[in-house]
Design a protein around this motif. Structure first.
Motif, PDB file in Angstrom:
ATOM      1  N   LEU A 136      15.011   7.214  -3.339  1.00  7.33           N
ATOM      2  CA  LEU A 136      13.896   8.160  -3.350  1.00  7.33           C
ATOM      3  C   LEU A 136      14.042   9.170  -4.476  1.00  7.33           C
ATOM      4  CD1 LEU A 136      13.594   8.801   0.500  1.00  7.33           C
ATOM      5  CD2 LEU A 136      12.014   7.472  -0.918  1.00  7.33           C
ATOM      6  N   GLU A 137      15.262   9.635  -4.716  1.00 11.08           N
ATOM      7  CA  GLU A 137      15.516  10.556  -5.825  1.00 11.08           C
ATOM      8  C   GLU A 137      15.179   9.913  -7.163  1.00 11.08           C
ATOM      9  OE1 GLU A 137      16.752  13.672  -6.652  1.00 11.08           O
ATOM     10  OE2 GLU A 137      16.236  14.257  -4.611  1.00 11.08           O
ATOM     11  N   ALA A 138      15.538   8.627  -7.307  1.00  8.90           N
ATOM     12  CA  ALA A 138      15.283   7.922  -8.564  1.00  8.90           C
ATOM     13  C   ALA A 138      13.783   7.801  -8.818  1.00  8.90           C
ATOM     14  CB  ALA A 138      15.943   6.547  -8.538  1.00  8.90           C
ATOM     15  N   VAL A 139      13.010   7.480  -7.769  1.00  8.26           N
ATOM     16  CA  VAL A 139      11.565   7.384  -7.928  1.00  8.26           C
ATOM     17  C   VAL A 139      10.975   8.768  -8.200  1.00  8.26           C
ATOM     18  CG1 VAL A 139       9.403   6.740  -6.797  1.00  8.26           C
ATOM     19  CG2 VAL A 139      11.441   5.327  -6.478  1.00  8.26           C
ATOM     20  N   HIS A 140      11.479   9.779  -7.491  1.00  8.34           N
ATOM     21  CA  HIS A 140      10.994  11.145  -7.690  1.00  8.34           C
ATOM     22  C   HIS A 140      11.198  11.588  -9.133  1.00  8.34           C
ATOM     23  CE1 HIS A 140      11.287  15.610  -7.501  1.00  8.34           C
ATOM     24  NE2 HIS A 140      10.266  15.459  -6.665  1.00  8.34           N
ATOM     25  N   ASP A 193       5.565  -2.650  -7.030  1.00 11.40           N
ATOM     26  CA  ASP A 193       4.587  -1.598  -7.328  1.00 11.40           C
ATOM     27  C   ASP A 193       5.031  -0.316  -6.621  1.00 11.40           C
ATOM     28  OD1 ASP A 193       2.215   0.120  -7.044  1.00 11.40           O
ATOM     29  OD2 ASP A 193       1.171  -1.543  -7.998  1.00 11.40           O
ATOM     30  N   LEU A 194       5.329   0.716  -7.402  1.00 11.53           N
ATOM     31  CA  LEU A 194       5.836   1.974  -6.851  1.00 11.53           C
ATOM     32  C   LEU A 194       4.744   3.015  -6.641  1.00 11.53           C
ATOM     33  CD1 LEU A 194       9.100   2.402  -8.978  1.00 11.53           C
ATOM     34  CD2 LEU A 194       8.874   1.433  -6.690  1.00 11.53           C
ATOM     35  N   THR A 195       3.501   2.642  -6.891  1.00 13.94           N
ATOM     36  CA  THR A 195       2.420   3.633  -6.860  1.00 13.94           C
ATOM     37  C   THR A 195       2.302   4.329  -5.514  1.00 13.94           C
ATOM     38  OG1 THR A 195       1.202   2.282  -8.457  1.00 13.94           O
ATOM     39  CG2 THR A 195      -0.020   4.011  -7.315  1.00 13.94           C
ATOM     40  N   ARG A 196       2.278   3.560  -4.441  1.00 12.93           N
ATOM     41  CA  ARG A 196       2.109   4.184  -3.114  1.00 12.93           C
ATOM     42  C   ARG A 196       3.276   5.116  -2.794  1.00 12.93           C
ATOM     43  NH1 ARG A 196      -0.494   0.097   1.435  1.00 12.93           N
ATOM     44  NH2 ARG A 196      -2.296  -0.643   0.217  1.00 12.93           N
ATOM     45  N   LEU A 197       4.498   4.662  -3.055  1.00  7.37           N
ATOM     46  CA  LEU A 197       5.663   5.491  -2.774  1.00  7.37           C
ATOM     47  C   LEU A 197       5.649   6.749  -3.625  1.00  7.37           C
ATOM     48  CD1 LEU A 197       8.330   5.956  -1.342  1.00  7.37           C
ATOM     49  CD2 LEU A 197       9.451   4.493  -3.052  1.00  7.37           C
ATOM     50  N   ALA A 198       5.324   6.606  -4.898  1.00  2.61           N
ATOM     51  CA  ALA A 198       5.261   7.773  -5.780  1.00  2.61           C
ATOM     52  C   ALA A 198       4.200   8.763  -5.303  1.00  2.61           C
ATOM     53  CB  ALA A 198       4.961   7.329  -7.211  1.00  2.61           C
ATOM     54  N   ALA A 209      21.870   5.764   4.691  1.00  2.00           N
ATOM     55  CA  ALA A 209      20.976   6.859   4.304  1.00  2.00           C
ATOM     56  C   ALA A 209      21.150   7.210   2.833  1.00  2.00           C
ATOM     57  CB  ALA A 209      21.235   8.075   5.179  1.00  2.00           C
ATOM     58  N   GLY A 210      22.406   7.172   2.360  1.00  2.00           N
ATOM     59  CA  GLY A 210      22.657   7.497   0.961  1.00  2.00           C
ATOM     60  C   GLY A 210      21.969   6.553   0.007  1.00  2.00           C
ATOM     61  N   LEU A 211      21.961   5.272   0.335  1.00  2.00           N
ATOM     62  CA  LEU A 211      21.270   4.292  -0.507  1.00  2.00           C
ATOM     63  C   LEU A 211      19.776   4.601  -0.573  1.00  2.00           C
ATOM     64  CD1 LEU A 211      22.985   1.062   0.882  1.00  2.00           C
ATOM     65  CD2 LEU A 211      23.467   2.167  -1.317  1.00  2.00           C
ATOM     66  N   ILE A 212      19.198   4.941   0.574  1.00  2.00           N
ATOM     67  CA  ILE A 212      17.757   5.206   0.633  1.00  2.00           C
ATOM     68  C   ILE A 212      17.402   6.492  -0.105  1.00  2.00           C
ATOM     69  CG2 ILE A 212      15.811   5.682   2.172  1.00  2.00           C
ATOM     70  CD1 ILE A 212      17.310   3.945   4.289  1.00  2.00           C
TER      71      ILE A 212
END
Length: 411
Positions: A256-260, A63-68, A249-252
């Motif tokens: 984050l960019e992909a979710v954004h 579930d990506l809701t919280r991160l988004a 850091a690059g993986l993370i």
């Protein structure tokens, strides 16, 4: 590292810019590998980059809701707090500077991706510690800061024991159940032998439907393929160097960019609810008691002193025949104590309710290690909270006297 290259071309990239970004990333790796003398053994750098990321994130999406929603909050210019809790890798051990640790690099991404937003960082990494200590300190060290997002990294410090599985799930539930409803991302580090408890933690992560990123999945196949050697990304059997931290850091940040980029398709309200616990919830209310919060019933040869660099108000024994005795009401009891590599500390026996439990050695007999260690002393089979007598005294077989009780782990 992807981020620091493609950031120069803007967050909203055209197809051509994305292609150029991948090309520049590939050139970056080729240059690195050429400097390291591995150019002839490296497969296409573009494939290497993509495969590392694909493997690192090859888990059920959850579930990506919280991160988004955290990304949306930052995008609106509202203040956000990003937290990390884990061991020495999270603390930044063996990065050439604090700024080169994966935590700082990810924090820099947030600041540069959202320049109008105030971004707070909470780094609760403590070297050599597991989720057993983590579940006792998460309230004070993390949740008291009201984080919007928490990264959890304990995969190389936890062990394949029911205690660690139990404490890790309890830790995860405490964070997910916090009033702030923070987003959670699980991180899985690895050692030189490919060992970690990722399978155990990933199973819990899938059950709780939280995002997961595996540094181990990213780098271990690359070494097997000859892309780089362990010593080129890590300083010892565990700790990444600057290059390793940059990969982490690059993986993370790529995740984050992909979710954004997908915010428009991720709902703002989720149907996620806390599932039933898999393990006993014995660490609810777990915390640390120290010399600032707990008075011993009696003591001899112990002084109050800030010896440990992470945790103050310690009890420090410096006299022969030293002992300290506590009355403790608890269902779970652990001891946090100091260890050194110099071989100058003593061994102290632990008694609970008059019965010998174990001996704690203030030295690392292996000749290496970190300074904070923990031992579980008691776990009530019935989870009954009752009064106990805890005594810690110098062993009659100990040559040295010095010993530091950093704190008591109490539930």
């Amino acid at each position: 590292m992807w981020y620091y290259i493609y950031k120069r071309h803007g967050i909203h990239r055209t197809k051509g810019q994305k292609k150029k970004c991948i090309y520049l990333c590939a050139v970056f790796l080729i240059v690195c590998f050429s400097v390291l003398g591995l150019g002839s053994t490296v497969r296409a750098a573009e494939d290497s980059l993509e495969y590392m990321y694909i493997r690192a994130t090859d888990f059920p999406e959850g579930d990506l809701t919280r991160l988004a929603n955290v990304l949306r909050k930052a995008q609106r210019g509202e203040e956000v707090t990003i937290g990390f809790i884990g061991g020495s890798i999270t603390e930044g051990y063996d990065a050439s500077s604090k700024d080169n640790s994966y935590v700082s690099l990810v924090y820099k991404w947030w600041c540069e991706a959202f320049p109008l937003t105030k971004v707070n960082l909470v780094n609760a990494g403590v070297g050599g510690t597991s989720s057993y200590l983590g579940v006792h300190r998460v309230g004070e060290d993390m949740l008291s800061h009201n984080p919007d997002l928490v990264f959890i990294e304990f995969a190389v410090n936890d062990t394949h024991t029911e205690l660690c599985r139990n404490s890790y799930e309890n830790l995860l539930r405490q964070i997910l159940g916090a009033e702030m409803e923070p987003a959670v991302v699980l991180l899985f580090s690895v050692n030189a032998y490919g060992d970690s408890v990722q399978p155990v933690e990933a199973e819990l992560g899938e059950y709780y439907r939280v995002p997961m990123i595996s540094y181990g999945n990213a780098v271990m196949p690359e070494m097997a393929a000859g892309s780089f050697a362990w010593w080129q990304i890590t300083s010892d059997v565990v700790h990444p160097n600057d290059m390793g931290h940059a990969i982490y850091a690059g993986l993370i940040t790529k995740y984050l960019e992909a979710v954004h980029a997908r915010l428009g398709s991720i709902p703002e309200v989720s149907d996620w609810t806390m599932p039933e616990a898999v393990t006993p919830q014995i660490f609810t209310g777990a915390h640390i008691e120290n010399a600032g919060t707990l008075l011993p019933a009696t003591a001899n040869g112990f002084q109050v002193y800030d010896f440990n660099r992470h945790f103050g108000n310690n009890w420090y024994a410096t006299e022969d025949n030293a002992y300290i005795l506590f009355f403790v009401r608890a269902s779970e009891i652990g001891i946090m104590y100091q260890r050194t590599v110099e071989g100058t500390f003593g061994q102290y026996d632990v008694y609970l309710d008059g019965q010998y439990v174990k001996t704690l050695d203030g030295n690392y007999i292996e000749g290496y290690g970190t300074e904070t260690d923990v031992e579980q002393i008691y776990s009530s089979p019935e989870h009954e909270n009752r009064l106990h007598i805890l005594k810690i005294e110098k062993s009659p077989f100990s040559i040295n006297t010095d010993f530091v009780v950093v704190g008591l782990l109490i539930t």
